[in-house]
Design a protein around this motif. Structure first.
Motif, PDB file in Angstrom:
ATOM      1  N   PRO A   1       0.633  -1.077   0.164  1.00 29.34           N
ATOM      2  CA  PRO A   1      -0.250  -0.125  -0.251  1.00 29.34           C
ATOM      3  C   PRO A   1       0.548   1.424  -0.218  1.00 29.34           C
ATOM      4  CG  PRO A   1      -0.728  -1.776   1.452  1.00 29.34           C
ATOM      5  CD  PRO A   1       0.700  -2.222   1.330  1.00 29.34           C
ATOM      6  N   THR A   2       0.635   2.447  -0.463  1.00 29.39           N
ATOM      7  CA  THR A   2       1.367   3.477  -0.843  1.00 29.39           C
ATOM      8  C   THR A   2       0.675   4.393   0.576  1.00 29.39           C
ATOM      9  OG1 THR A   2      -0.044   4.064  -3.089  1.00 29.39           O
ATOM     10  CG2 THR A   2       2.060   2.678  -2.634  1.00 29.39           C
ATOM     11  N   ARG A   3      -1.317   4.624   0.553  1.00 31.16           N
ATOM     12  CA  ARG A   3      -2.156   5.343   1.167  1.00 31.16           C
ATOM     13  C   ARG A   3      -3.037   4.644   0.739  1.00 31.16           C
ATOM     14  NH1 ARG A   3      -2.160  10.164   2.352  1.00 31.16           N
ATOM     15  NH2 ARG A   3      -3.667  11.069   2.864  1.00 31.16           N
ATOM     16  N   VAL A   4      -3.969   5.005   2.206  1.00 28.05           N
ATOM     17  CA  VAL A   4      -5.052   4.873   2.680  1.00 28.05           C
ATOM     18  C   VAL A   4      -5.666   5.907   3.195  1.00 28.05           C
ATOM     19  CG1 VAL A   4      -6.090   3.309   4.061  1.00 28.05           C
ATOM     20  CG2 VAL A   4      -3.454   1.982   3.882  1.00 28.05           C
ATOM     21  N   ASP A   5      -7.221   6.062   2.706  1.00 33.37           N
ATOM     22  CA  ASP A   5      -8.550   6.857   3.230  1.00 33.37           C
ATOM     23  C   ASP A   5      -9.447   6.358   3.730  1.00 33.37           C
ATOM     24  OD1 ASP A   5      -6.554   9.854   1.902  1.00 33.37           O
ATOM     25  OD2 ASP A   5      -6.732   8.179  -0.096  1.00 33.37           O
ATOM     26  N   ARG A   6      -9.646   6.917   4.704  1.00 27.81           N
ATOM     27  CA  ARG A   6     -11.613   6.177   4.756  1.00 27.81           C
ATOM     28  C   ARG A   6     -12.696   7.390   4.546  1.00 27.81           C
ATOM     29  NH1 ARG A   6     -13.676   2.601   7.942  1.00 27.81           N
ATOM     30  NH2 ARG A   6     -11.961   2.110   9.233  1.00 27.81           N
ATOM     31  N   ASP A   7     -13.044   7.072   3.837  1.00 30.64           N
ATOM     32  CA  ASP A   7     -14.430   8.575   3.084  1.00 30.64           C
ATOM     33  C   ASP A   7     -15.751   8.875   4.290  1.00 30.64           C
ATOM     34  OD1 ASP A   7     -16.089   6.872   2.875  1.00 30.64           O
ATOM     35  OD2 ASP A   7     -16.165   6.801   0.786  1.00 30.64           O
ATOM     36  N   GLU A   8     -15.804   9.868   3.923  1.00 31.81           N
ATOM     37  CA  GLU A   8     -17.004  10.423   5.327  1.00 31.81           C
ATOM     38  C   GLU A   8     -18.378   8.951   5.414  1.00 31.81           C
ATOM     39  OE1 GLU A   8     -18.347  11.733   0.894  1.00 31.81           O
ATOM     40  OE2 GLU A   8     -16.372  11.360   2.377  1.00 31.81           O
ATOM     41  N   HIS A   9     -18.647   8.262   4.072  1.00 31.76           N
ATOM     42  CA  HIS A   9     -19.311   6.881   4.533  1.00 31.76           C
ATOM     43  C   HIS A   9     -18.838   5.711   5.642  1.00 31.76           C
ATOM     44  CE1 HIS A   9     -21.813   8.996   1.292  1.00 31.76           C
ATOM     45  NE2 HIS A   9     -21.146   9.038   1.041  1.00 31.76           N
ATOM     46  N   GLY A  10     -17.272   5.711   5.827  1.00 31.96           N
ATOM     47  CA  GLY A  10     -16.934   4.470   5.911  1.00 31.96           C
ATOM     48  C   GLY A  10     -16.100   4.351   5.079  1.00 31.96           C
ATOM     49  N   LEU A  11     -16.064   4.168   3.806  1.00 33.74           N
ATOM     50  CA  LEU A  11     -15.089   3.160   3.002  1.00 33.74           C
ATOM     51  C   LEU A  11     -14.023   3.296   2.542  1.00 33.74           C
ATOM     52  CD1 LEU A  11     -18.203   2.853  -0.017  1.00 33.74           C
ATOM     53  CD2 LEU A  11     -17.322   1.011   1.624  1.00 33.74           C
ATOM     54  N   VAL A  12     -13.727   1.810   3.044  1.00 33.53           N
ATOM     55  CA  VAL A  12     -12.085   2.619   2.371  1.00 33.53           C
ATOM     56  C   VAL A  12     -10.972   2.267   1.932  1.00 33.53           C
ATOM     57  CG1 VAL A  12      -8.860   2.346   3.998  1.00 33.53           C
ATOM     58  CG2 VAL A  12     -11.409   1.520   5.268  1.00 33.53           C
ATOM     59  N   THR A  13     -10.651   3.583   1.010  1.00 33.60           N
ATOM     60  CA  THR A  13      -9.853   3.287   0.282  1.00 33.60           C
ATOM     61  C   THR A  13      -8.573   3.018  -0.200  1.00 33.60           C
ATOM     62  OG1 THR A  13     -11.298   4.409  -1.335  1.00 33.60           O
ATOM     63  CG2 THR A  13      -9.499   4.004  -2.385  1.00 33.60           C
ATOM     64  N   THR A  14      -7.276   1.948  -0.702  1.00 35.37           N
ATOM     65  CA  THR A  14      -6.460   2.245  -0.321  1.00 35.37           C
ATOM     66  C   THR A  14      -5.498   1.328  -1.627  1.00 35.37           C
ATOM     67  OG1 THR A  14      -6.504  -0.005   1.907  1.00 35.37           O
ATOM     68  CG2 THR A  14      -4.646  -0.118   0.617  1.00 35.37           C
ATOM     69  N   THR A  15      -4.755   2.775  -1.981  1.00 39.33           N
ATOM     70  CA  THR A  15      -4.031   2.532  -2.876  1.00 39.33           C
ATOM     71  C   THR A  15      -2.869   1.868  -3.051  1.00 39.33           C
ATOM     72  OG1 THR A  15      -4.806   4.789  -3.683  1.00 39.33           O
ATOM     73  CG2 THR A  15      -2.661   4.358  -4.838  1.00 39.33           C
ATOM     74  N   LEU A  16      -2.224   0.874  -4.150  1.00 33.56           N
ATOM     75  CA  LEU A  16      -1.773   0.397  -4.322  1.00 33.56           C
ATOM     76  C   LEU A  16      -0.448   0.453  -4.919  1.00 33.56           C
ATOM     77  CD1 LEU A  16      -3.149  -3.807  -4.145  1.00 33.56           C
ATOM     78  CD2 LEU A  16      -2.073  -2.388  -2.241  1.00 33.56           C
ATOM     79  N   ASP A  17       0.873  -0.414  -4.589  1.00 37.91           N
ATOM     80  CA  ASP A  17       2.204   1.203  -5.728  1.00 37.91           C
ATOM     81  C   ASP A  17       2.433   0.077  -7.129  1.00 37.91           C
ATOM     82  OD1 ASP A  17       2.890  -2.024  -4.794  1.00 37.91           O
ATOM     83  OD2 ASP A  17       4.863  -1.480  -4.081  1.00 37.91           O
ATOM     84  N   ASP A  18       1.396  -0.815  -7.167  1.00 36.03           N
ATOM     85  CA  ASP A  18       0.686  -1.367  -8.474  1.00 36.03           C
ATOM     86  C   ASP A  18      -0.310  -0.151  -9.672  1.00 36.03           C
ATOM     87  OD1 ASP A  18      -1.176  -2.005  -7.821  1.00 36.03           O
ATOM     88  OD2 ASP A  18      -1.072  -4.166  -8.511  1.00 36.03           O
TER      89      ASP A  18
END
Length: 467
Positions: free
Chosen positions: A231-248
């Motif tokens: 993972p290069t970044r992790v974000d949780r949005d206002e709805h509670g969902l988590v988006t994880t960006t990977l280095d690929d």
């Protein structure tokens, strides 16, 4: 005036054993605990995680036996699995553990302990002194990897993952070690859509085929296993969902994210600086668990970083409790290898089970580690599915066994089993390694037929009978 002969900081399973073995030798002992008596293993690690896994293992095993699989007509009842998990943690209440301390003659001091000098500590404003020793048995802490946004996304650690009250719709697991692999298995079996990302593959430090077989099985369970990515970044949005960006360049969106990537010494706020030690560091010890540079401070279990396993910590605790009593009472101290007051097995005879499906059970040295140490070794492998007992255990049984032999001494120095139900086979291997049983004598240890233990004979046959 001294309050006790020994004061133990940390009332987990390891601390309880230090205290118990010292009391049995006649010492007066108090144990200090800031949280729940019983510690990490009882409430947030060993017991709840294995309870989460067991139901899925049972159903999977039934599905691998024709005649039984037809009886499996539904899915796991997740609510009942979680309730069973709760029963093993006593709903996170420690009354039973406190009662055990009382019955064992160990005094309980509730609060946070800080060492203030040699054989002296403070617990929430009150000073206590020990005539013989203080033992630090505070374990280790879950750590977060340094990934932008991860901390703000309120990720699960191992505590949250073993105590969650509901099954998440989806879960990203960061880390392919023992905890990550086990918890990915558990939550996938309970119905979560699980993605596991591991930079260096699964179960590093074990024989390579162990991680490969577990990864294959996780994929069959429906887990999206991605190795070689981070993972290069992790974000949780206002709805509670988590988006994880990977280095690929890909992203994964999940309900929860679990960071299962490492542990740190739980020593930061113990007052170690008052006795010349560095807060936050692992404590270096000899084989009696005496902290280097002291004659009164002991460190047992995870905190000494020798083997981060509950059973190994309890083994150390038995040695330490006896050693503390012997030194205090002036009785003989047996510190020769395999003596009563040392934890010799920590060095090259540590057993471990990873409760994935298949299970991974190992003891001693893997082949590559033995060679790194300069040992002259030969290793042999055998497909467990070819053993009659395994074929009876499960249709299409898939698994493997490996034995590492020190050629110069003619003894087994490492064994690994991977497969369904191999955990209960491990102790025989542990005895062979610890006892340094000669290969020619192992030929006379006849495995019962038809059991999976017949793999021992097959490994010996593969290795070759001595001339």
């Amino acid at each position: 005036m001294t309050d006790y002969d020994l004061i133990v900081i940390g009332a987990g399973a390891v601390g309880e054993n230090v205290a118990d073995y010292a009391v049995k030798r006649g010492l007066s002992v108090a144990i200090v605990e800031a949280e729940l008596v019983g510690g990490e293993c009882s409430y947030w690690a060993c017991m709840p995680s294995k309870a989460l896994l067991r139901s899925g293992h049972a159903v999977a095993a039934a599905k691998r036996v024709d005649g039984a699989k037809q009886a499996v007509t539904g899915d796991l009842d997740a609510a009942r699995v979680l309730a069973r998990r709760n029963s093993f943690t006593s709903d996170w209440k420690d009354d039973g553990q406190v009662s055990w301390l009382e019955s064992a003659g160990i005094d309980l001091i509730r609060g946070h302990a800080r060492i203030t000098g040699a054989k002296t500590l403070d617990v929430d404003g009150r000073t206590y002194t020990a005539a013989a020793a203080i033992a630090v048995v505070t374990g280790s802490l879950h750590t977060l990897p340094d990934i932008p946004g991860l901390a703000d996304a309120k990720p699960w650690g191992t505590r949250e993952a073993t105590s969650a009250k509901t099954v998440p719709e989806s879960l990203l697991v960061i880390g392919g070690g023992v905890s990550g692999s086990e918890l990915a298995t558990a939550w996938a079996s309970l119905g979560a859509k699980v993605t596991l990302v591991a930079r260096n593959g699964l179960l590093g430090g074990m024989e390579p085929f162990a991680g490969e077989l577990v990864a294959d099985s996780l994929r069959e369970l429906g887990v999206d296993v991605r190795t070689g990515v981070s993972p290069t970044r992790v974000d949780r949005d206002e709805h509670g969902l988590v988006t994880t960006t990977l280095d690929d360049g890909t992203t994964v969106v999940t309900s929860e994210v679990l960071a299962a990537t490492g542990r740190a010494a739980h020593t930061k706020d113990l007052g170690l600086e008052s006795v010349g030690l560095t807060p936050g560091d692992w404590l270096q010890v000899d084989d009696t668990m005496l902290v280097q540079g002291t004659d009164w401070l002991y460190a047992v279990g995870d905190v000494n970083h020798r083997a981060l396993l509950t059973h190994q910590g309890k083994y150390q605790a038995r040695a330490a409790g006896e050693a503390i009593a012997a030194r205090h009472q002036g009785t003989p101290l047996h510190t020769e290898p395999w003596g009563a007051h040392v934890a010799t097995a920590d060095h090259a005879a540590v057993p471990q089970v990873t409760f994935t499906d298949p299970e991974v059970a190992s003891v001693g040295l893997i082949e590559s580690k033995a060679r790194e140490q300069g040992r002259n070794v030969r290793a042999v492998e055998y497909e467990l599915g070819n053993v009659a007992g395994a074929a009876l255990q499960a249709d299409g049984y898939a698994g493997r066994a490996k034995m590492v032999v020190d050629e110069d001494r003619g003894v087994v120095v490492g064994v690994t089993f991977v497969g369904q139900d191999v955990a209960e086979m491990l102790h025989a291997a542990t005895i062979a390694v610890v006892g340094e049983v000669p290969i020619d004598r192992l030929w006379h240890a006849v495995p019962a037929y038809p059991t999976m233990n017949e793999v021992w004979l097959r490994l010996l046959e593969t290795y070759g009978r001595p001339e």
